[in-house]
Design a protein around this motif. Sequence first.
Motif, PDB file in Angstrom:
ATOM      1  N   ILE A  44       6.760  11.570  -4.317  1.00 55.73           N
ATOM      2  CA  ILE A  44       7.016  12.353  -5.295  1.00 55.73           C
ATOM      3  C   ILE A  44       6.181  11.809  -6.441  1.00 55.73           C
ATOM      4  CG2 ILE A  44       9.171  11.704  -6.157  1.00 55.73           C
ATOM      5  CD1 ILE A  44       9.590  15.002  -5.976  1.00 55.73           C
ATOM      6  N   GLY A  45       6.238  10.621  -6.877  1.00 50.16           N
ATOM      7  CA  GLY A  45       5.676   9.964  -8.171  1.00 50.16           C
ATOM      8  C   GLY A  45       4.230   9.848  -8.043  1.00 50.16           C
ATOM      9  N   LYS A  46       3.772   9.626  -6.686  1.00 53.24           N
ATOM     10  CA  LYS A  46       2.355   9.409  -6.602  1.00 53.24           C
ATOM     11  C   LYS A  46       1.436  10.420  -5.787  1.00 53.24           C
ATOM     12  CE  LYS A  46       1.901   4.890  -8.222  1.00 53.24           C
ATOM     13  NZ  LYS A  46       1.021   4.571  -9.315  1.00 53.24           N
ATOM     14  N   GLY A  47       2.003  11.013  -4.828  1.00 53.45           N
ATOM     15  CA  GLY A  47       1.236  11.944  -3.895  1.00 53.45           C
ATOM     16  C   GLY A  47       1.164  13.354  -4.238  1.00 53.45           C
ATOM     17  N   PHE A  48       1.174  13.777  -5.532  1.00 55.82           N
ATOM     18  CA  PHE A  48       1.204  15.081  -5.829  1.00 55.82           C
ATOM     19  C   PHE A  48      -0.181  15.590  -5.929  1.00 55.82           C
ATOM     20  CE2 PHE A  48       1.693  12.458  -9.422  1.00 55.82           C
ATOM     21  CZ  PHE A  48       0.611  12.971 -10.423  1.00 55.82           C
ATOM     22  N   ASP A  49      -0.251  17.038  -5.989  1.00 50.25           N
ATOM     23  CA  ASP A  49      -1.661  17.686  -6.193  1.00 50.25           C
ATOM     24  C   ASP A  49      -2.477  17.147  -7.340  1.00 50.25           C
ATOM     25  OD1 ASP A  49      -0.667  19.094  -3.823  1.00 50.25           O
ATOM     26  OD2 ASP A  49      -0.111  20.932  -5.029  1.00 50.25           O
ATOM     27  N   GLN A  50      -3.558  17.181  -7.024  1.00 52.54           N
ATOM     28  CA  GLN A  50      -4.496  16.537  -8.208  1.00 52.54           C
ATOM     29  C   GLN A  50      -4.288  15.139  -8.680  1.00 52.54           C
ATOM     30  OE1 GLN A  50      -3.340  20.190  -9.132  1.00 52.54           O
ATOM     31  NE2 GLN A  50      -4.874  20.789  -7.500  1.00 52.54           N
ATOM     32  N   SER A  51      -3.681  14.434  -7.887  1.00 52.48           N
ATOM     33  CA  SER A  51      -3.093  13.047  -8.449  1.00 52.48           C
ATOM     34  C   SER A  51      -4.274  11.889  -8.377  1.00 52.48           C
ATOM     35  CB  SER A  51      -1.877  12.604  -7.884  1.00 52.48           C
ATOM     36  OG  SER A  51      -2.154  12.333  -6.369  1.00 52.48           O
ATOM     37  N   ALA A  52      -5.428  12.388  -7.652  1.00 56.40           N
ATOM     38  CA  ALA A  52      -6.378  11.279  -7.368  1.00 56.40           C
ATOM     39  C   ALA A  52      -7.731  11.717  -8.073  1.00 56.40           C
ATOM     40  CB  ALA A  52      -6.370  11.117  -5.925  1.00 56.40           C
ATOM     41  N   PRO A  53      -7.955  11.794  -9.233  1.00 58.65           N
ATOM     42  CA  PRO A  53      -9.267  12.259  -9.843  1.00 58.65           C
ATOM     43  C   PRO A  53     -10.405  11.275  -9.416  1.00 58.65           C
ATOM     44  CG  PRO A  53      -7.653  12.532 -11.543  1.00 58.65           C
ATOM     45  CD  PRO A  53      -6.758  11.763 -10.369  1.00 58.65           C
ATOM     46  N   ILE A  54     -11.525  11.516  -8.938  1.00 55.62           N
ATOM     47  CA  ILE A  54     -12.615  10.608  -8.664  1.00 55.62           C
ATOM     48  C   ILE A  54     -13.877  11.118  -9.180  1.00 55.62           C
ATOM     49  CG2 ILE A  54     -12.943  11.653  -6.287  1.00 55.62           C
ATOM     50  CD1 ILE A  54     -13.405   8.703  -5.225  1.00 55.62           C
ATOM     51  N   GLY A  55     -14.764  10.073  -9.642  1.00 54.04           N
ATOM     52  CA  GLY A  55     -16.216  10.408  -9.981  1.00 54.04           C
ATOM     53  C   GLY A  55     -16.984  10.485  -8.841  1.00 54.04           C
ATOM     54  N   PRO A  56     -18.262  10.658  -8.877  1.00 55.02           N
ATOM     55  CA  PRO A  56     -19.394  10.654  -7.616  1.00 55.02           C
ATOM     56  C   PRO A  56     -19.167   9.108  -7.158  1.00 55.02           C
ATOM     57  CG  PRO A  56     -20.442  10.823  -9.487  1.00 55.02           C
ATOM     58  CD  PRO A  56     -19.047  11.051 -10.223  1.00 55.02           C
ATOM     59  N   ILE A  57     -19.609   9.135  -5.886  1.00 48.45           N
ATOM     60  CA  ILE A  57     -19.736   7.990  -5.071  1.00 48.45           C
ATOM     61  C   ILE A  57     -21.105   7.231  -5.231  1.00 48.45           C
ATOM     62  CG2 ILE A  57     -19.545   6.502  -2.997  1.00 48.45           C
ATOM     63  CD1 ILE A  57     -17.373   8.551  -2.412  1.00 48.45           C
ATOM     64  N   THR A  58     -21.229   6.042  -5.823  1.00 53.12           N
ATOM     65  CA  THR A  58     -22.429   5.210  -6.007  1.00 53.12           C
ATOM     66  C   THR A  58     -22.559   4.359  -4.662  1.00 53.12           C
ATOM     67  OG1 THR A  58     -22.106   5.080  -8.493  1.00 53.12           O
ATOM     68  CG2 THR A  58     -23.868   3.642  -7.180  1.00 53.12           C
ATOM     69  N   PRO A  59     -23.799   4.667  -3.679  1.00 59.06           N
ATOM     70  CA  PRO A  59     -23.842   4.186  -2.676  1.00 59.06           C
ATOM     71  C   PRO A  59     -23.831   2.556  -2.827  1.00 59.06           C
ATOM     72  CG  PRO A  59     -25.427   5.632  -2.662  1.00 59.06           C
ATOM     73  CD  PRO A  59     -24.737   5.853  -3.964  1.00 59.06           C
ATOM     74  N   PHE A  72       0.910  -0.999   0.077  1.00 54.41           N
ATOM     75  CA  PHE A  72       0.070   0.297   0.104  1.00 54.41           C
ATOM     76  C   PHE A  72       0.829   1.213   0.065  1.00 54.41           C
ATOM     77  CE2 PHE A  72      -2.008  -3.251   2.432  1.00 54.41           C
ATOM     78  CZ  PHE A  72      -2.951  -3.773   1.764  1.00 54.41           C
ATOM     79  N   PHE A  73       0.342   2.373  -0.526  1.00 52.10           N
ATOM     80  CA  PHE A  73       0.734   3.419  -0.140  1.00 52.10           C
ATOM     81  C   PHE A  73      -0.353   4.693  -0.279  1.00 52.10           C
ATOM     82  CE2 PHE A  73       0.580   2.905  -4.898  1.00 52.10           C
ATOM     83  CZ  PHE A  73      -0.295   3.831  -5.390  1.00 52.10           C
ATOM     84  N   MET A  74      -0.196   5.875   0.018  1.00 50.61           N
ATOM     85  CA  MET A  74      -1.048   6.701   0.336  1.00 50.61           C
ATOM     86  C   MET A  74      -0.980   7.950  -0.457  1.00 50.61           C
ATOM     87  SD  MET A  74      -2.275   6.745   4.245  1.00 50.61           S
ATOM     88  CE  MET A  74      -1.187   5.661   5.446  1.00 50.61           C
ATOM     89  N   LYS A  75      -1.908   8.575  -0.725  1.00 47.40           N
ATOM     90  CA  LYS A  75      -1.861  10.131  -1.451  1.00 47.40           C
ATOM     91  C   LYS A  75      -2.629  10.801  -0.367  1.00 47.40           C
ATOM     92  CE  LYS A  75      -2.727   8.180  -6.224  1.00 47.40           C
ATOM     93  NZ  LYS A  75      -2.062   9.139  -7.354  1.00 47.40           N
ATOM     94  N   PRO A  76      -2.170  12.082  -0.342  1.00 44.34           N
ATOM     95  CA  PRO A  76      -2.915  13.282   0.574  1.00 44.34           C
ATOM     96  C   PRO A  76      -4.204  13.349   0.281  1.00 44.34           C
ATOM     97  CG  PRO A  76      -1.063  14.155  -0.575  1.00 44.34           C
ATOM     98  CD  PRO A  76      -1.333  13.242  -1.066  1.00 44.34           C
ATOM     99  N   ALA A  77      -5.183  13.361   1.407  1.00 44.84           N
ATOM    100  CA  ALA A  77      -6.779  13.711   0.995  1.00 44.84           C
ATOM    101  C   ALA A  77      -6.831  14.837  -0.076  1.00 44.84           C
ATOM    102  CB  ALA A  77      -7.413  13.785   2.371  1.00 44.84           C
ATOM    103  N   ASP A  78      -6.179  15.632   0.148  1.00 47.43           N
ATOM    104  CA  ASP A  78      -6.376  16.907  -0.667  1.00 47.43           C
ATOM    105  C   ASP A  78      -5.933  16.770  -2.114  1.00 47.43           C
ATOM    106  OD1 ASP A  78      -3.643  17.578  -0.040  1.00 47.43           O
ATOM    107  OD2 ASP A  78      -4.298  19.501   0.589  1.00 47.43           O
ATOM    108  N   ALA A  79      -5.185  15.455  -2.407  1.00 47.62           N
ATOM    109  CA  ALA A  79      -4.934  15.341  -3.672  1.00 47.62           C
ATOM    110  C   ALA A  79      -6.093  14.732  -4.567  1.00 47.62           C
ATOM    111  CB  ALA A  79      -3.836  14.195  -3.880  1.00 47.62           C
ATOM    112  N   VAL A  80      -7.167  14.453  -3.926  1.00 49.26           N
ATOM    113  CA  VAL A  80      -8.570  14.295  -4.679  1.00 49.26           C
ATOM    114  C   VAL A  80      -8.828  15.442  -5.442  1.00 49.26           C
ATOM    115  CG1 VAL A  80     -11.078  13.988  -4.395  1.00 49.26           C
ATOM    116  CG2 VAL A  80      -9.259  12.497  -2.893  1.00 49.26           C
TER     117      VAL A  80
END
Length: 231
Positions: free
Chosen positions: A132-147, A51-59
Amino acid sequence: MTFAFPPAPTVSVPVLGSGALFPVHRVYCVGRNYAEHAQEMGHTGREPPFFFMKPADAVLVVPPGSVTALPYPSLTSNFHHEIELVVAIGTGGKNITVEQAPSHIFGYAVGLDMTRRDLQNDMKAQGRPWCIGKGFDQSAPIGPITPKAAAGSISQAAIDLQVNGVQRQHGTIDQLIWNISETIAQLSAAWALQPGDLIYTGTPAGVGAVVRGDILNGSISGLTSIELKVS
Ligand code: MN
């Protein structure tokens, strides 16, 4: 007591079919979770999940029906797409069992684990962290969540990515080396999962570079597709 300065707003993702927002806590990502992608990255076999992480505000929220600008990041000349199923956690816990795992899921979304591949490869070669390769700004685009209840059975869904209308990645969720429940179980052995956690579950084969002007279309059957333009 007051804050020394206003705290950052809570990062959130729209929930389909309601006015509610899913507040993001952490963003976890699974590495090499499809066999053909592991092979294209120079690995073989079923290794334990990592596992690795991205910052929440990379979303980067991608509203349905829009073309969202995806900024080409700094410091790279090899900006890669990785289409991924994102699992949204609604109920936290530690040491969650595979059997209990489904009850912790809030819903699902289509996501991209965007990667500065040249920087990630440099860090790998030097045995250094991937941030630096994975956790940069805007690195985690996501669409709406379907329940979860509205998403139906996601376990056999098709997952696809097109760039400029040409298919680059294709797979099915049942090709995951570590399935959704196993991933939740393994993650929760290492961290206390919390409501609001997002898990990017790994990408099928076919990762590759995009350049400014490219249009990315990501889809998973049963979920809302995402469309972005590299800008
Ligand atoms: Mn990935």
